[in-house]
Scaffold this active site. Structure first.
Site, PDB file in Angstrom:
ATOM      1  CE  LYS A 197      -3.924  -1.896   2.650  1.00 55.68           C
ATOM      2  NZ  LYS A 197      -5.008  -1.913   1.669  1.00 55.68           N
ATOM      3  N   GLY A 225     -10.970  -2.650   8.570  1.00 57.42           N
ATOM      4  CA  GLY A 225     -10.646  -2.778   9.988  1.00 57.42           C
ATOM      5  C   GLY A 225     -11.850  -2.841  10.898  1.00 57.42           C
ATOM      6  NE  ARG A 267     -27.555  -5.295  -2.064  1.00 62.21           N
ATOM      7  CZ  ARG A 267     -28.110  -6.229  -2.827  1.00 62.21           C
ATOM      8  NH1 ARG A 267     -28.432  -5.966  -4.079  1.00 62.21           N
ATOM      9  NH2 ARG A 267     -28.337  -7.429  -2.349  1.00 62.21           N
TER      10      ARG A 267
END
Lengths: 310, 269
Positions: free
Chosen positions: A97, A169, A181
């Site tokens: 990351k 987390g 969605r």
């Protein structure tokens, strides 16, 4: 075939593949990860557990999101030495990351030889306005999204893979579902629109028109799309797959649970057999404790990582 | 002659959808005289595998696919499919690794192989993702099949393996290979009949230095020193590149023709 001709005639799909040769290679690795589970790991030992469990890649980071939340402070790119150790330990792809907008962290990660960079809202953003320009990099990027517009902006900057942001987390799947969605609903809407209407929609959702048009024609995002942010159980993973994701990221859900190796294996099985309730029932049993989790509904807006980036 | 042929794509992990999509296109562009009815299916269970006449093992992570196959009780049926029932099988990238009798540079503790090709593959031969590349390759077998003579094929190599050694044909395990450091071999199978076919090299990539000099240049067909990227032994076929990531359907058409030929002469179970 008539349909394909129409797509080629409009130029967007075929032209992109013809021009941007290296994008095919980036998108190609993302496709190899499909149907798989990518697991957060903080050291070489966890990376081995993930590899043995059947992870199709690992995400190297200093602290899993649950700890970043608990401990606070600025979360940055991991120590390159730690990432190198993980690279030397496993044969599966290694991701890492970088902070949103921190293109130098990305340059460093590319130099180490990571296989994929996640420009991630889980770390503290480095730039309040700009995301990294990802096209010039050789290494492919994955980025988070909450809706179609955000996904297409990231793809336009060069992301070769998208993931829902969810709420990392927490172990609470509600945000990942909400984001998936949202993307699905906007794609359905786009499919029903004519060209003039699509231009208006592109403006409304802040997405490049060409990418929106391509998405409408394909009926899906133009790149691989994983779920992330809150997956804690095999059932969560299968839920995201049935909602149409291509695979799943599991962050804190594995190494914050009672028996990491067992849970990791079960989630891998659940992603392969995501439509087979009998197998899902088998693999869901006897896994020990799931991560305790945080209820997203009780988080303040400032505590939500998904709000980072635009 | 009418034939119904079921072709499975192993769908444990990886780019199986891309193969299915291209297979469907290939079936429509098949020999117009053919009366074959094709059925294409995703394979995740032993029952699904047993309904197949031929199989593709797609790209993905070979470690992951091997681990999931073992846990789904598919590893042994896959070995039987390839090495006992001798049904046509094609592996791309990770699939090629799984179909090799020997593999080097696998994960710590090794990995399970299916076997079927008497070759040793070098996993991630070209390096990590930043070394992945596209290159035009020349595949002479496509010319022979009249599928676009001398048209180069777009080769996509993603953390790709190569065949680093053609092994002698042995009955049983590749014992010489098993003694090498960091090398895993596939277990033996009682086949009843020995396969006489040697491994054929069906495609090469020119040397790496030349490749890096001109990444997207043409491949020199006469260069025998290049890396081996396509092999066949009897009806087991392996490629280290990914035809399924392109829109070029020629390799899929060629392979379906091979399958049709094999299945037509083999009576159904």
């Amino acid at each position: 075939m008539a349909n394909d001709t129409a797509i080629n005639g409009n130029g967007s799909v075929a032209d992109k593949e013809a021009k941007s040769v290296s994008f095919g290679v980036k998108d190609g690795l993302a496709k190899m990860l499909k149907g798989g589970v990518i697991m957060d790991v903080v050291n070489a030992e966890q990376a081995r557990i993930a590899e043995e469990a059947g992870a199709c890649a690992v995400m190297a980071l200093e602290r899993v999101p649950a700890d970043i939340r608990a401990q606070g402070g600025v979360a940055r790119m991991s120590d390159p030495q730690m990432i190198k150790e993980i690279i030397q330990t496993v044969t599966i792809p290694v991701m890492a990351k970088a902070r949103i907008g921190h293109f130098v962290e990305c340059q460093i990660l590319e130099a180490i030889g990571v296989d994929f960079i996640d420009e991630s809202e889980v770390l503290t953003p480095a730039d309040a306005f700009h995301h990294v320009e990802k096209h010039p990099f050789t290494v492919p990027f994955v980025c988070g999204c909450r809706n179609l517009g955000e996904a297409l902006r990231r793809i336009s900057e060069g992301a070769a893979m998208i993931r829902t942001k969810g709420e990392a987390g927490t172990g609470d799947i509600i945000e990942a579902v909400r984001h998936m969605r949202a993307v699905n609903a906007e794609i359905s809407k786009a499919k029903a629109l004519d060209t003039m209407e699509l231009r208006v929609m592109a403006k409304e959702i802040g997405a490049p028109y060409d990418l929106l048009k391509e998405t409408a024609e394909r009926g899906r995002l133009p790149v691989v799309n994983f779920a992330a942010g809150g997956v804690a159980t095999p059932a969560d993973a299968a839920l995201m797959m049935q909602l149409g994701c291509d695979g799943v990221f599991v962050g804190s859900g594995i190494f914050k649970s009672g028996n990491a190796a067992l849970r990791a294996r079960a989630i891998v099985q659940a992603v392969t057999h995501f439509r087979d309730a009998k197998i899902l029932a088998e693999v869901s049993g006897d896994l020990g404790e799931a991560m305790v989790g945080l209820n997203v509904g009780k988080l303040n807006d400032e505590e939500k990582l998904a709000k980072r980036g635009w | 002659m009418t034939a119904n042929i079921s072709v499975g794509v192993l769908a444990l992990q990886g780019a199986f959808y891309e193969h299915l999509k291209l297979l469907k296109v290939a079936a429509t562009q098949d020999n117009p005289d053919s009366t074959t009815t094709w059925r294409f299916l995703e394979v995740r269970t032993p029952a699904e595998l047993s309904s197949c006449d031929a199989l593709i093992i797609p790209g993905g992570e070979s470690t992951t696919v091997a681990l999931i196959a073992a846990r789904c009780g598919l590893l042994e049926p896959l070995r039987d499919f390839v090495k006992v029932h001798r049904k046509p099988t094609w592996g791309t990238c990770a699939g090629l690794i799984l179909l090799a009798e020997s593999a080097s540079r696998t994960k710590k503790g090794g990995q399970d192989l299916i076997g079927g090709l008497d070759v040793r593959v070098n996993r991630n031969y070209f390096g990590r993702q930043t070394e992945s590349f596209e290159a035009e390759i020349h595949l002479p077998f496509l010319d022979a099949g009249k599928l676009g003579p001398n048209e180069p094929f777009p080769g996509v190599f993603i953390r790709a393996p190569v065949v680093e050694k053609i092994l002698p044909q042995v009955t049983g395990e590749q014992l010489g290979e098993a003694r090498l450091k960091d090398t895993v071999v596939a277990p033996a199978r009682e086949t009843g009949k020995r396969i006489e076919n040697a491994v054929e090299v069906l495609g090469r990539l020119p040397g790496r230095s030349q490749l890096l000099k001109d990444k997207f240049g043409m491949v020199d067909l006469d260069n025998e020193s290049g890396d081996i990227i396509a092999v066949r032994q009897h009806n087991v076929f392996g490629t280290s590149f990914h035809p399924e990531l392109t829109q070029d359907v020629r390799v899929h058409i060629w392979w379906l023709n091979q399958v049709a030929g094999t299945v037509a002469i083999t009576p159904k179970k």
